[in-house]
Design an enzyme around this catalytic site. Structure first.
Site, mmCIF file in Angstrom:
data_model
loop_
_atom_site.group_PDB
_atom_site.id
_atom_site.type_symbol
_atom_site.label_atom_id
_atom_site.label_comp_id
_atom_site.label_asym_id
_atom_site.label_seq_id
_atom_site.Cartn_x
_atom_site.Cartn_y
_atom_site.Cartn_z
ATOM 1 N N ALA A 235 0.858 -1.186 0.000
ATOM 2 C CA ALA A 235 0.000 0.000 0.000
ATOM 3 C C ALA A 235 0.893 1.234 0.000
ATOM 4 O O ALA A 235 2.061 1.174 0.403
ATOM 5 C CB ALA A 235 -0.867 -0.012 1.249
ATOM 6 N N GLY B 169 0.603 -5.153 0.773
ATOM 7 C CA GLY B 169 -0.495 -5.246 -0.182
ATOM 8 C C GLY B 169 -0.063 -5.862 -1.509
ATOM 9 O O GLY B 169 -0.893 -6.399 -2.248
ATOM 10 N N GLU C 286 -0.270 -9.440 -0.850
ATOM 11 C CA GLU C 286 -1.694 -9.753 -0.648
ATOM 12 C C GLU C 286 -2.433 -9.827 -1.983
ATOM 13 O O GLU C 286 -3.327 -10.650 -2.168
ATOM 14 C CB GLU C 286 -2.330 -8.722 0.282
ATOM 15 C CG GLU C 286 -1.789 -8.855 1.701
ATOM 16 C CD GLU C 286 -2.278 -7.770 2.628
ATOM 17 O OE1 GLU C 286 -2.022 -6.580 2.337
ATOM 18 O OE2 GLU C 286 -2.929 -8.107 3.629
ATOM 19 N N GLU D 41 4.073 -5.191 7.306
ATOM 20 C CA GLU D 41 3.226 -4.139 7.883
ATOM 21 C C GLU D 41 3.549 -3.857 9.350
ATOM 22 O O GLU D 41 3.485 -2.727 9.812
ATOM 23 C CB GLU D 41 1.745 -4.511 7.753
ATOM 24 C CG GLU D 41 1.164 -4.345 6.353
ATOM 25 C CD GLU D 41 1.384 -5.537 5.436
ATOM 26 O OE1 GLU D 41 2.244 -6.390 5.741
ATOM 27 O OE2 GLU D 41 0.701 -5.602 4.393
#
Ligand code: 3H9
Length: 699
Positions: free
Chosen positions: A65, A103, A106, A126
């Site tokens: 992200a 992300g 992910e 994270e």
């Protein structure tokens, strides 16, 4: 002007190719996740498409992200890429090169297959920025590879190399990666018609009894005062007991608890501060930096050996010079022993040791290093000794060689005086142990050439350090800002606080060890001699009679079995010692100092306000560039708790005004050592943030 799309979709022989193109690292910035979702939907709607691949343009797959978007309001995404990929009726293959982090991984886990090039790395880091994987990582990874390895990856945040990822079952195949796109398309074609491997459809992960409690216990010390590691554990635990959709809801709830917490704010700040510190805005952008391929270190002591190891660890051949053959042999033996311990601990493999060790070549004559591109002097911390070495270096080194001195306090310019090429001389202040500690202060002397400064900064990064700029002043930036901490630590003991109370306050604050226990570990004699030297230079120098008395009575720290604490033979546990309590009382009485109790808060504030005030003075004098650079130095040089952001970030949590008022009051009470900095006063009056303070030369 039409904007370049951040996600492209094209069809190549029946395969839909989804390319994320959002430099520099394909973070999931505005439009990226939505762009992926739209491309997947387009591929599903188009009968010409039989399967799809997801890949990243440029140097990496997807680094996660966009961290800059956290903590700010974000428009809710109508359709997240994770859902679109997962739900796709046609197979999607993630083709990973560079990094698939957070992300990024992910998204890859939401695909039906994953392939990677050998140099790729994957991970869910994270936790290192105070949050947890919020794109289904905590639910999909345990289902795919099992709760235990997933838990370990998510709680440590470590980057897993491709081969290991394959062994764990995260990636299905390693591809050569000569032509990533073509190889990904070929792989996608090979899975057409096979049943889709949807991780969300897998049952909850199995976990051995006690796994989560054991993990909570094992991180208790390191993760104290933090929430993210515990929420990570809770989220993975949910993946072992809840159906996928409920697990996702739990992941979201746990994520939301973290995103705006002070811990996450501090860690995000640290992430960007560590990148900002690399920039020296006053160096011309097009400055040609000399290339450094070979290095030499002068002095085979502990520091020189550690520096040589940093080179070897990062692929550089390095010559280690010491005129004393026994010293050289001892130094090489210490290096071998250090590597052997790392192999034993599992932090490096035997193969890595066997690659690194031969990169360090011991030599006895300074003439043998003449052709090296850079030399780092790491001899005894005394000006005449250093000057003698620099005169010799000046005589033998090739004209374009960069000459660096590893000093923690000596004037770089006086060292440069020993040469006829002061423009080639700069400081490179490593922190002990040099092969472990990340910080490197690069010190600009008044005559250092810009390209030498730039090359030294770059060299630090090449050998795995975080390079930070420092101007030439006593103690440079890191140690100078820390000196007042050390002074207050000792003065408070004279005034009635006990070493163990001060240590406890700082450990509770988040330091791995208290300052007195650290002093005992490093040895009390080094600072003893520094104090004697300073007193000889300056009759007004503030002496510290208690540690002086400790050293004079043979208590030099752990190595003598006693210092501020007492130690049992063969054990490093500090024990409170009534002898020290008596000595403190005696000295206080002799000096006529009235002892009083201290609150924990006063202890914390006295230590850190003193340093924040000095940090402001360093900035005012242009000796450091940014307050955030000083924070990075405290995080990587002194073990300041990362989740508190750094000295100046922490100071802002108290507020510049409150700190200024307190310092002004202490100035009245204790005198000049508490003279408030003008910059601190300005920031306080303007209601600004200390962490945003910059040197005048950057304004
Ligand atoms: C996440 O994914 C949450 C999810 O679970 C979803 C929740 C809903 N964002 O480090 P470098 C910039 S959380 C924004 O010098 P390297 C960086 O600031 C995220 N910017 O390169 C720098 O900019 P500048 C999980 C980012 O090759 C430039 O890119 N992911 C991001 O030494 C180059 O970076 C992570 O935590 C980002 N995510 O190392 C990974 N990443 O040039 C964080 C980088 O202006 N990133 N930038 O200074 C890294 O660890 C390293 O950057 C990486 C490359 C290893 C990728």
């Amino acid at each position: 002007m039409s904007e370049v799309p951040v996600v492209r979709f094209e069809i190549v022989d029946g395969i839909g190719v989804i390319t994320v193109d959002y430099p520099p690292v394909n973070a999931l910035g505005p439009g990226v996740s939505e762009g992926i979702a739209a491309a997947v939907d387009q591929g599903n709607a188009d009968p010409a498409v039989q399967a799809m691949v997801l890949l990243g343009a440029g140097r990496t797959f997807i680094a996660g992200a966009d961290i800059r978007r956290f903590g700010k309001p974000r428009p809710p995404s109508p359709r997240r890429s994770y859902d679109a990929l997962d739900e796709s009726a046609k197979p999607v293959v993630a083709a990973i090169h560079g990094y698939a982090l957070g992300g990024g991984l992910e998204n890859a886990l939401s695909c039906h297959w994953r392939i990677a090039v050998p140099s790729a790395k994957v991970g869910l880091p994270e936790v290192l920025i105070g949050i947890l994987p919020g794109g289904g990582g905590t639910q999909r990874l345990p289902r795919l590879i099992g709760a235990k390895p997933a838990l370990e990856m998510i709680v440590t945040g470590r980057h897993v190399p491709a081969e290991e990822a394959k062994a764990l079952g995260i990636v299905d195949a390693i591809i050569p990666g000569q032509d990533l796109r073509a190889e990904a398309i070929a792989f996608a074609r090979s899975v057409i018609g096979k049943p889709l491997r949807r991780i969300s459809a897998m049952p909850p992960a199995a976990a051995e009894p006690g796994l989560f409690d054991e993990m909570r216990m094992s991180i208790a010390r390191k993760a104290r005062n933090q929430k993210a590691p515990y929420n990570c554990i809770a989220a993975v635990e949910a993946a072992t007991r809840l159906p996928f959709a409920e697990g996702m809801a739990e992941e979201k709830r746990l994520f939301q608890e973290l995103e705006n917490a002070p811990e996450a704010q501090a860690l995000r700040y640290a992430f960007f501060a560590e990148r900002e510190i690399a920039r020296i805005p006053f160096l011309p952008k097009d400055l040609a930096l000399p290339e450094i391929k070979t290095a030499a270190v002068v002095g085979a002591g502990t520091m020189g050996g550690g520096i040589a190891m940093s080179f070897a660890d990062n692929g550089f051949p390095v010559k280690l010079v010491d005129a004393n053959p026994e010293g050289l042999a001892r130094g090489m033996q210490r290096i071998r022993d250090n590597y052997a311990v790392s192999v034993k601990r599992g932090s490096i493999t035997q193969t890595q040791m066997d690659e690194r060790l031969p990169r360090i070549q011991p030599v006895e004559r300074i003439e043998d290093i003449a052709e090296c591109d850079v030399v780092i002097e790491a001899v005894f911390e005394q000006l005449p000794v250093k000057q003698e070495i620099f005169a010799k270096l000046d005589a033998v080194m090739k004209p374009e060689a960069i000459l660096l001195t590893n000093t923690s306090a000596i004037d770089i310019d006086k060292i440069a005086d020993a040469t006829k090429r002061p423009q080639m001389v700069a400081g490179a202040h490593f922190f002990a142990p040099a092969n472990v500690m990340k910080l490197l202060e690069v010190v600009e002397g008044p005559r250092t050439a810009p390209e030498v400064l730039g090359a030294a900064m770059k060299l630090g990064r090449a050998i795995g350090k975080i390079s930070g700029y420092a101007g030439n002043c006593d103690g440079f930036v890191a140690n100078r800002s820390r000196i007042y901490f050390t002074l207050e630590q000792n003065i408070m003991v004279e005034e009635g606080a006990l070493p163990e109370q001060i240590d406890k306050v700082m450990v509770d604050f988040g330091y791995p060890m208290g300052p007195f226990a650290v002093n005992d570990m490093s040895g009390l004699d080094v600072s003893y001699f520094t104090r004697k030297r300073r007193l000889a230079e300056d009759p007004n120098y503030r002496t510290l009679p208690i540690p002086d008395r400790l050293v004079e009575s043979g208590r030099k720290g752990q190595k003598t079995g006693a210092g501020w604490y007492r130690y049992e033979k063969g054990d490093r546990t500090p024990h409170v010692d009534p002898v020290v309590h008596r000595l403190i009382k005696e000295v206080a009485a002799e000096q006529g100092i009235e002892q009083r109790p201290f609150s924990d808060e006063e202890i914390l504030h006295r230590l850190l306000f003193a340093s924040a005030n000095e940090a402001c003075k360093i900035l005012e004098e242009d000796k450091a560039l940014r307050a955030s650079d000083i924070d990075v130095m405290w995080l990587n040089g002194f073990g300041f708790p990362r989740y508190r952001g750094g000295l100046m970030f922490w100071a802002d949590t108290i507020g510049a005004q409150e700190i200024y008022n307190q310092i002004a009051a202490w100035h009245q009470r204790y005198g000049d050592r508490w003279r408030p900095s003008a910059l601190l006063r300005r920031v306080a009056e303007s209601g600004g943030k200390l962490r945003e303070a910059k040197a005048p030369r950057l304004q």
